[in-house]
Every structure is written in structure tokens, then in C-alpha cells.
Design a protein around this motif. Structure first.
Motif, PDB file in Angstrom:
ATOM      1  N   ASP A  18       0.839  -1.198   0.000  1.00 27.16           N
ATOM      2  CA  ASP A  18       0.000   0.000   0.000  1.00 27.16           C
ATOM      3  C   ASP A  18       0.875   1.249   0.000  1.00 27.16           C
ATOM      4  OD1 ASP A  18       0.972   0.079   2.582  1.00 27.16           O
ATOM      5  OD2 ASP A  18      -0.928  -0.451   3.536  1.00 27.16           O
ATOM      6  N   LYS A  57     -21.910  -2.908   3.853  1.00 25.92           N
ATOM      7  CA  LYS A  57     -20.491  -2.940   3.453  1.00 25.92           C
ATOM      8  C   LYS A  57     -20.080  -1.628   2.786  1.00 25.92           C
ATOM      9  CE  LYS A  57     -19.493  -7.844   2.635  1.00 25.92           C
ATOM     10  NZ  LYS A  57     -19.165  -8.857   1.618  1.00 25.92           N
ATOM     11  N   GLY A  60     -17.521   0.970   4.376  1.00 26.13           N
ATOM     12  CA  GLY A  60     -16.299   1.193   3.614  1.00 26.13           C
ATOM     13  C   GLY A  60     -16.029   2.652   3.298  1.00 26.13           C
ATOM     14  N   THR A  93      -8.603   5.475   0.562  1.00 27.61           N
ATOM     15  CA  THR A  93      -7.931   4.184   0.390  1.00 27.61           C
ATOM     16  C   THR A  93      -8.326   3.534  -0.936  1.00 27.61           C
ATOM     17  OG1 THR A  93      -9.675   2.878   1.435  1.00 27.61           O
ATOM     18  CG2 THR A  93      -8.006   3.847   2.898  1.00 27.61           C
ATOM     19  N   LYS A 133      -9.550   0.609  -1.315  1.00 27.72           N
ATOM     20  CA  LYS A 133     -10.858  -0.024  -1.161  1.00 27.72           C
ATOM     21  C   LYS A 133     -11.972   0.999  -1.352  1.00 27.72           C
ATOM     22  CE  LYS A 133     -13.536  -3.139   1.691  1.00 27.72           C
ATOM     23  NZ  LYS A 133     -13.569  -3.982   2.910  1.00 27.72           N
ATOM     24  N   GLN A 134     -11.792   2.171  -0.756  1.00 27.68           N
ATOM     25  CA  GLN A 134     -12.806   3.224  -0.922  1.00 27.68           C
ATOM     26  C   GLN A 134     -12.916   3.669  -2.374  1.00 27.68           C
ATOM     27  OE1 GLN A 134     -11.219   5.976   2.016  1.00 27.68           O
ATOM     28  NE2 GLN A 134     -12.854   5.484   3.457  1.00 27.68           N
ATOM     29  N   GLY A 170     -12.317   1.826  -4.896  1.00 33.23           N
ATOM     30  CA  GLY A 170     -13.025   0.734  -5.562  1.00 33.23           C
ATOM     31  C   GLY A 170     -14.523   0.798  -5.340  1.00 33.23           C
ATOM     32  N   ILE A 171     -14.937   1.084  -4.102  1.00 30.46           N
ATOM     33  CA  ILE A 171     -16.371   1.175  -3.793  1.00 30.46           C
ATOM     34  C   ILE A 171     -17.011   2.332  -4.564  1.00 30.46           C
ATOM     35  CG2 ILE A 171     -18.037   1.683  -1.954  1.00 30.46           C
ATOM     36  CD1 ILE A 171     -16.174   0.113  -0.045  1.00 30.46           C
ATOM     37  N   VAL A 190     -13.963  -5.816  -6.335  1.00 22.57           N
ATOM     38  CA  VAL A 190     -13.164  -4.970  -5.438  1.00 22.57           C
ATOM     39  C   VAL A 190     -12.671  -5.811  -4.270  1.00 22.57           C
ATOM     40  CG1 VAL A 190     -13.213  -2.980  -3.870  1.00 22.57           C
ATOM     41  CG2 VAL A 190     -14.313  -2.825  -6.119  1.00 22.57           C
ATOM     42  N   GLU A 191     -13.547  -6.646  -3.710  1.00 17.40           N
ATOM     43  CA  GLU A 191     -13.145  -7.497  -2.574  1.00 17.40           C
ATOM     44  C   GLU A 191     -12.107  -8.534  -3.012  1.00 17.40           C
ATOM     45  OE1 GLU A 191     -16.871  -8.980  -1.141  1.00 17.40           O
ATOM     46  OE2 GLU A 191     -17.228  -7.201   0.113  1.00 17.40           O
ATOM     47  N   VAL A 227      -8.711  -6.263  -3.303  1.00 14.46           N
ATOM     48  CA  VAL A 227      -8.150  -5.590  -2.118  1.00 14.46           C
ATOM     49  C   VAL A 227      -8.560  -6.236  -0.793  1.00 14.46           C
ATOM     50  CG1 VAL A 227      -7.902  -3.352  -3.254  1.00 14.46           C
ATOM     51  CG2 VAL A 227     -10.003  -3.851  -2.023  1.00 14.46           C
ATOM     52  N   ASP A 278     -11.727  -8.242   1.769  1.00 17.85           N
ATOM     53  CA  ASP A 278     -13.084  -7.973   2.271  1.00 17.85           C
ATOM     54  C   ASP A 278     -13.080  -6.792   3.245  1.00 17.85           C
ATOM     55  OD1 ASP A 278     -15.684  -8.093   3.002  1.00 17.85           O
ATOM     56  OD2 ASP A 278     -15.704 -10.219   3.474  1.00 17.85           O
TER      57      ASP A 278
END
Length: 434
Positions: free
Chosen positions: A282, A333, A337, A409, A411-412, A414-415, A428-429, A432, A434
Motif C-alpha cells: 500500500d 459494506k 467502507g 484508500t 478499497k474506498q 473501488g467502492i 473490489v473485494e 483488495v 473484504d
């Protein structure tokens, strides 16, 4: 198909025939299985042509006791193509090794080579670099062919950046000095991102030099040099030579050791803009990695302008993808997230949003996905962060500090792309976690 040393040329009529017969992975399987008895050069031409038509990134040849499996990596996922008798694979292996410029009689140790494939493209010819890696295995040599297609040289606008991130990148790459580090595992698109930066800032008024292992893409108007370890020309010595060429911008393919890290940091501190890559999980891991190599925090803080981490997620197929209302569990989720997002990040509202669902059709080889896009996280080193780096913080502490200072981040990111209909929550999960 015409072969010369280090080059394969696929004639126009052959390439057009492959384009017509190979529309998806299923077609490719049928064509390869039907052609297994052809001459080696013809058969290899079909494998190369089909892989290029399908836009694969790698071709894998994996021998077992009696057969050899051919697989290709498509949108980051390996797909089976065919199983050949080992008697068919052996001449293929010899041809590939000959083309790649590696030793034919060496099978007990790894070898690296390269060659190019020339294919027609409208009214011109395009040369596509192939990087070869051979590895001894229990039943013979496995081969991976990395496809370096120049069409992957994209503009910054095609990277999949949010508006706020695009503004940040545009500002950072125009600074006269400092270091921008892009991190991530192999195959996460780091080089594509750095070349997009170079394309954005390239102009006749500045001198750009790259030092790479190997040169992946060729850019007009830029001086590019390749390390040659067997001749003692590595990143560290190459970078010192590059510095004597009066560059404004330097791209260092990868920082792998202390000497390269120190030279690159000094270049960033003495009036040069330096782009480079590191292998970390990261963005926060960037500083810890440089310190673990032996670089001093007192040099890292002032030299590094920005650290970027990235991954590639598959985009939902535009032909078969559907939008649906998220389940209650998915909504939880998504909302969890996105907690703590800084102001200024464009995020669709979650109360009435629909999210994509991957279905699968011939167009996307029944995967539900076609193409890939980047997800990113980044932090800039301002005065506050520079002081923090002097304390040699842990990765966890630096990550928390970066988030407190406004880092979105991966993940964020990606969301957010899920909410914008680009990819799925499952994808996404997968990439990066769950």
C-alpha cells in the motif's frame, strides 16, 4: 509467418484470418486444438495472433508428465486454452528460445530473453515486444511470455482517476523536483501509470531520460536506456550516468537496493523530478520500504512528493452487465467502507443507488467483465508528513496519519467505482480484500 532473429512477422492475411476466427476464448481454444499438427512456425503464429487479438497480457506454457497446458492471462485472470502433447511442445519451446535469444541447450536454470512480433495495423506495421521467462520444472521448462503491447500506452485521463485525484496528479507531475513513487505488485499497472505521467508532461523544453529493466514501451522524444547486469550496468550505476546527461525528469524502473534509493533521493533533492516504482502492499508501505533498504528519513521526507499505490479491477462488460439494487448486507459494506471520506470526493448517494452485476456473454468470454481500470490511494508529503516521517513510524501509524490527512484508500476508491457502475463489489473485494 516469417521469422528472423528476435522477431516474428505475422503477414496481413494471416492476422486478418485470426481476427475473423478468434472472437473469444472459446474460439481461440478451437483454433489452437485444430492447428496442433501444423508446422511449428505456423502454430506459434496462431498462438501469438490469437493472444494479441484477445488482448492478453501473458501466455503461459506449463508442461506436465505427458501434456503441456497453454493458458493466457485475460484481464488479470488466467484462462485455459489447450493441452498439447509434449512431443508438440518441444519444438515450440526450441523455437521460442531461439527467437528470445536464450541458450537452447540450457534447461536446468532460469533464462530471460525477449523478441518482438510485427503485426499489421491499418496502413502501418506495429511492433509488439514479448518478454520471455523460462523456468526448470519437474516435467520440463515452463515458459511465460509477457506481452508489452504499445496500445497499453494510455493517456492519464484513461487511468480511471477520480476528479480530485486527477487534479492532485496534474499538480504533482508539474513540480520541478522531488520524487513520485508508484507501488503495487507485479502486473498492477505501475509502468502504465508512470508512462501516462511522462506523456502528460512531455514537451520539447524538457529532457526526459528513463532507465528500465527492460524498456517496456518506446516513446518518441524521450531518451531510454536499459540496464545490463551482466555488463555491470545496473540501476544504481545507470542512474549516476543519467545524472550526467542533464535531465529534467528521470524515470527509474524500480528501486531495489540502497544505492539506487540513495541516488534517486539525491536526484530528487537536487532539482530533478524522479518517477519510480517500489514493491509494497500500500501507499503507507512506501516509506517503510525505503527505510528498510537503508535510506535515511532525513532524506526521504524532503525528497518524496507523493506516494501512490494501485491495483487493477475488472470492468463490468458493457454488453451483458446489469444494474440492480444492492442487498441490505451490501449496503452495510458500502456505507462502512466509505466512512471517513474527506470532503471534495465525488461519491454518488447510497440511498437510491444501483450497483453492477456481472452476467457473462460471448463478448466477455462468459466472465461478465471486459477490460480493467485502476483503483488508487495516494498521500502527499507536506511539512506535517515530513516531520512525521522523521520518527520512523510503523506502516500502520503512517497509514492512519495519511487517512487523517485525507487519503482515500484503494478499497474506498473501488467502492466509489462500484457506485458509479464501473465494477462490482465482488471484484473490489477479490482485489483488495473484504
Amino acid at each position: 509467418m516469417a521469422d528472423i532473429a528476435g522477431q516474428v512477422k505475422i503477414p496481413s492475411e494471416k492476422f486478418e484470418a485470426v481476427k475473423k476466427s478468434v472472437g473469444n476464448i472459446s474460439d481461440f481454444k478451437k483454433e489452437v486444438e485444430a492447428a496442433a499438427g501444423q508446422k511449428t512456425t505456423e502454430f506459434l503464429g496462431l498462438i501469438f495472433g490469437g493472444a494479441l487479438v484477445l488482448d492478453t497480457s501473458d501466455i503461459h506454457l506449463e508442461p506436465s508428465e505427458e501434456t503441456t497446458k497453454i493458458r493466457v492471462r485475460l484481464d488479470g485472470i488466467l484462462q485455459d486454452v489447450a493441452e498439447l502433447k509434449n512431443s508438440v511442445y518441444e519444438p515450440l519451446l526450441s523455437r521460442i528460445k531461439l527467437l528470445s535469444g536464450v541458450k537452447l541447450n540450457v534447461s536446468d536454470r532460469p533464462q530471460d530473453g525477449r523478441f518482438s512480433i510485427v503485426v499489421p495495423d491499418k496502413d502501418k506495421e506495429v511492433e509488439i515486444e514479448i518478454r520471455t521467462s523460462t523456468l526448470p520444472s519437474e516435467h520440463g521448462e515452463t515458459v511465460v511470455l509477457r506481452v508489452l503491447n504499445p496500445k497499453n500506452l494510455i493517456e492519464m485521463e484513461a487511468l480511471g482517476l477520480r476528479k480530485d485525484l486527477m487534479e492532485t496528479f496534474n499538480k504533482e507531475i508539474k513540480k520541478p523536483n522531488g520524487m513520485i513513487i508508484v507501488t503495487g505488485p507485479t502486473g498492477s499497472g505501475k509502468t502504465t501509470t508512470l508512462y501516462a505521467f511522462l506523456k502528460k508532461i512531455q514537451n520539447p523544453e524538457i529532457k526526459i531520460i528513463t532507465i528500465e529493466d527492460p524498456i517496456e514501451y518506446h516513446l518518441d522524444g524521450i531518451s531510454q536506456t536499459q540496464v545490463q547486469k551482466d555488463k555491470g550496468y545496473d540501476f544504481a550505476s545507470g542512474l549516476k550516468s543519467v545524472m550526467r546527461q542533464d535531465p529534467d525528469v528521470i524515470l527509474v524502473g524500480e528501486v531495489r537496493d540502497l544505492e539506487t534509493a540513495q541516488t534517486a533521493l539525491q536526484a530528487a533533492l537536487t532539482g530533478h523530478l524522479v518517477f519510480t516504482t517500489l514493491h509494497t502492499n500500500d501507499a503507507a508501505g512506501t516509506i517503510a520500504r525505503l527505510i528498510s533498504l537503508g535510506a535515511e528519513p532525513s532524506n526521504i521526507g524532503p525528497a518524496v512528493n507523493m506516494a501512490v499505490a494501485q491495483r487493477l479491477v475488472r470492468e463490468v462488460c458493457k454488453k451483458c452487465g446489469k444494474l440492480r439494487a444492492p442487498t441490505e448486507a451490501e449496503l452495510i459494506k458500502i456505507r462502512e467502507g466509505l466512512k471517513g471520506l474527506p470532503k471534495g470526493v465525488d461519491v454518488p448517494k447510497t440511498d437510491s443507488v444501483k450497483i453492477p452485476e456481472a452476467k457473462g456473454c460471448e463478448e466477455c468470454n462468459n466472465t461478465g467483465y471486459r477490460g480493467r481500470v485502476g483503483i488508487f490511494e495516494t498521500f502527499q508529503v507536506d511539512d506535517e508528513m515530513e516531520k512525521f516521517i522523521q520518527e520512523k513510524p510503523s506502516i500502520a501509524a503512517l497509514r492512519k496519519k495519511a487517512i487523517d490527512m485525507g487519503m482515500v484508500t484503494m478499497k474506498q476508491d473501488g467502492i466509489i467505482k462500484v457506485l458509479k457502475g464501473v465494477t462490482t463489489l465482488e471484484e473490489v473485494e477479490r482485489v483488495v480484500g473484504d
